[in-house]
Design a protein around this motif. Structure first.
Motif, PDB file in Angstrom:
ATOM      1  N   PRO A  33       0.835  -1.201   0.000  1.00 36.57           N
ATOM      2  CA  PRO A  33       0.000   0.000   0.000  1.00 36.57           C
ATOM      3  C   PRO A  33       0.869   1.249   0.000  1.00 36.57           C
ATOM      4  O   PRO A  33       2.041   1.224   0.345  1.00 36.57           O
ATOM      5  N   GLU A  34       0.277   2.349  -0.434  1.00 30.76           N
ATOM      6  CA  GLU A  34       0.971   3.633  -0.349  1.00 30.76           C
ATOM      7  C   GLU A  34       1.066   4.038   1.112  1.00 30.76           C
ATOM      8  O   GLU A  34       0.156   3.820   1.896  1.00 30.76           O
ATOM      9  N   LEU A 261       1.910   1.724   8.509  1.00 30.08           N
ATOM     10  CA  LEU A 261       3.081   2.389   9.059  1.00 30.08           C
ATOM     11  C   LEU A 261       4.386   1.745   8.612  1.00 30.08           C
ATOM     12  O   LEU A 261       5.442   2.382   8.675  1.00 30.08           O
ATOM     13  N   THR A 262       4.348   0.498   8.173  1.00 27.31           N
ATOM     14  CA  THR A 262       5.568  -0.170   7.717  1.00 27.31           C
ATOM     15  C   THR A 262       5.681  -0.177   6.193  1.00 27.31           C
ATOM     16  O   THR A 262       6.542  -0.856   5.645  1.00 27.31           O
ATOM     17  N   SER A 263       4.842   0.585   5.504  1.00 25.16           N
ATOM     18  CA  SER A 263       4.880   0.638   4.045  1.00 25.16           C
ATOM     19  C   SER A 263       5.687   1.850   3.592  1.00 25.16           C
ATOM     20  O   SER A 263       5.482   2.953   4.104  1.00 25.16           O
ATOM     21  N   PRO A 264       6.616   1.683   2.667  1.00 23.31           N
ATOM     22  CA  PRO A 264       7.445   2.813   2.230  1.00 23.31           C
ATOM     23  C   PRO A 264       6.618   3.877   1.552  1.00 23.31           C
ATOM     24  O   PRO A 264       5.682   3.577   0.805  1.00 23.31           O
ATOM     25  N   GLY A 265       6.938   5.132   1.812  1.00 24.31           N
ATOM     26  CA  GLY A 265       6.227   6.244   1.212  1.00 24.31           C
ATOM     27  C   GLY A 265       6.969   6.780   0.005  1.00 24.31           C
ATOM     28  O   GLY A 265       8.129   6.465  -0.247  1.00 24.31           O
ATOM     29  N   GLN A 274      11.524   5.678  10.443  1.00 21.39           N
ATOM     30  CA  GLN A 274      10.887   4.932   9.363  1.00 21.39           C
ATOM     31  C   GLN A 274      11.854   3.943   8.720  1.00 21.39           C
ATOM     32  O   GLN A 274      11.451   2.860   8.284  1.00 21.39           O
ATOM     33  N   GLN A 275      13.128   4.290   8.664  1.00 24.27           N
ATOM     34  CA  GLN A 275      14.112   3.356   8.127  1.00 24.27           C
ATOM     35  C   GLN A 275      14.188   2.092   8.979  1.00 24.27           C
ATOM     36  O   GLN A 275      14.323   0.981   8.454  1.00 24.27           O
ATOM     37  N   VAL A 276      14.116   2.262  10.308  1.00 24.59           N
ATOM     38  CA  VAL A 276      14.110   1.104  11.198  1.00 24.59           C
ATOM     39  C   VAL A 276      12.886   0.233  10.917  1.00 24.59           C
ATOM     40  O   VAL A 276      12.983  -1.001  10.842  1.00 24.59           O
ATOM     41  N   LEU A 277      11.724   0.854  10.745  1.00 25.43           N
ATOM     42  CA  LEU A 277      10.501   0.103  10.483  1.00 25.43           C
ATOM     43  C   LEU A 277      10.569  -0.641   9.157  1.00 25.43           C
ATOM     44  O   LEU A 277      10.101  -1.785   9.053  1.00 25.43           O
ATOM     45  N   LEU A 278      11.124  -0.009   8.131  1.00 28.86           N
ATOM     46  CA  LEU A 278      11.207  -0.663   6.833  1.00 28.86           C
ATOM     47  C   LEU A 278      12.105  -1.890   6.898  1.00 28.86           C
ATOM     48  O   LEU A 278      11.822  -2.913   6.254  1.00 28.86           O
TER      49      LEU A 278
END
Length: 404
Positions: A33-34, A261-265, A274-278
């Motif tokens: 997802p976006e 929240l774990t989907s790249p934007g 966000q890098q940690v989450l990805l």
């Protein structure tokens, strides 16, 4: 189904996340997802520097002060831009140099987006002070003996020395100092999901749904959220809109938020959090993956009753048919979901409840019994001073009444 609606000038897109029967979800098993974009990032150039007290002059400001192992955060609102600002004033031999060199400074459009930059959650009273702008930190000025940078750090590094500990003090104008732990204890989320990591069991992921906005616009209202790893906030914000009748305390809500929240934007480069989450996306998706059963004794489940309600509880026995397939489950509902007179002296429902297997599904929700003695949450938490139009995320209604 997760339906993501972009701002009005764009065409809405719908993305469906397939539910794998496997216990571990891999990247290829989900349609990506976006990512919901946060409020627009604001970068202040030379022409946008706050000229309080002549531009860079020392000023006497009312600020929120939060201690850390290596110094303290000075937190407030920049009067000129309405950005939320946090500047770290270090202690030690290098502190004197900050009269001429700007101290470490971060800025955000809202108080919630400030949390990942600080690296820690902020209590409700800090968010309230920022919303009302009763604490100020002008950009480009000297505050508390340190020079505030003219613009915040776009991609701050992560430094444990700047993360407050439970015993560190929080000081707000006109209030008695409290410890950081006490400040956080005064806030209660609408929903909290916690789970140990798969790769490292000492890791603890925590997702908080903090508040639903009071205002309803076109059948939607905003949802405030926070996702942390080992108490360090990775992402937080109030930029999501959900259906006004959304059941927040729901496994579907947890899965929808984790997926988003774990989907790249695509709107902006990822922040450090966000890098940690990805990097940990597959692990997080595995933790919230749908479990088709059969369910073991003491496993958490959600059960749809004949009258349409859905209650959470714990499996006490699996009842199998002649073919050894599980036909039904005996389970105990959470005490908060049922009248107390039905429970025995040790909190066990006399005889339990038996429900067909088709009505039972896995639950990500903790036992709400532990929440009974906590203070009721506030109707809504304050947002930051900047009001950016939120992007819309449809998490779906979820199971009606899940979690009581």
């Amino acid at each position: 189904m997760i339906a993501i609606e972009d701002p009005p000038q764009r065409t809405p897109r719908t993305v469906t996340a397939s539910r794998s029967r496997a216990s571990v979800v891999r990247r290829g098993e989900l349609t990506r997802p976006e990512q919901i974009s946060a409020a627009p990032r604001i970068r202040i150039g030379a022409s946008g520097v706050s000229q309080t007290a002549g531009g860079g002059g020392a000023v006497d400001q009312r600020v929120a002060v939060l201690e850390t192992p290596s110094g303290e955060w000075l937190i407030g609102v920049d009067p000129a831009t309405r950005l939320c600002v946090a500047v770290h004033r270090p202690t030690g031999p290098n502190a004197d140099a900050l009269f001429s060199v700007p101290a470490y400074t971060v800025t955000a459009s809202t108080s919630w987006e400030l949390e990942p930059l600080v690296g820690a959650a902020l209590g409700d009273e800090v968010h309230e002070a920022l919303r009302l702008a009763v604490v100020t930190v002008p950009l480009g000025a000297t505050v508390g003996g340190v020079l505030v940078a003219a613009c915040g750090t776009d991609r701050p590094d992560l430094d444990e020395g700047r993360v407050p500990r439970g015993a560190d003090l929080l000081r707000l104008p006109g209030r008695q100092p409290v410890t950081y732990a006490e400040s956080l204890a005064r806030s209660r989320p609408l929903l909290r999901w916690e789970e140990a990591g798969l790769e490292d069991p000492s890791d603890v992921y925590r997702l908080d749904a903090l508040a639903l906005g009071r205002d309803v616009h076109e059948g939607r209202r905003d949802l405030t959220y926070r996702l942390s790893l080992n108490s360090r906030v990775l992402v937080a914000g109030n930029d999501i809109e959900v259906p006004a009748d959304l059941v927040v305390r729901s496994s579907d809500t947890i899965r929808g938020l984790i997926t988003m929240l774990t989907s790249p934007g695509i709107d902006a480069p990822p922040t450090a959090g966000q890098q940690v989450l990805l990097r940990r996306r597959d692990e997080l998706l595995s933790l919230v993956a749908e479990n088709p059963g059969p369910f073991r004794v003491d496993e958490r489940v959600e059960v749809r009753l004949p009258d349409g309600r859905t209650l959470t509880g714990t499996v006490t026995a699996a009842i199998r048919g002649a073919d050894q397939d599980v036909r039904s489950y005996q389970w105990n509902p959470d005490r908060t979901s049922m009248p107390g007179s039905l429970f025995g002296p040790r909190g066990v429902l006399r005889g339990g409840i038996v429900s067909p297997a088709a009505a039972v599904r896995a639950s990500l929700l903790p036992d709400s019994t532990a929440d009974v003695n906590l203070p009721a949450p506030a109707p809504a938490l304050p947002s930051g001073p900047s009001e950016a139009p939120p992007i819309q995320l449809d998490l779906g209604a979820g199971p009606a009444g899940a979690g009581g």
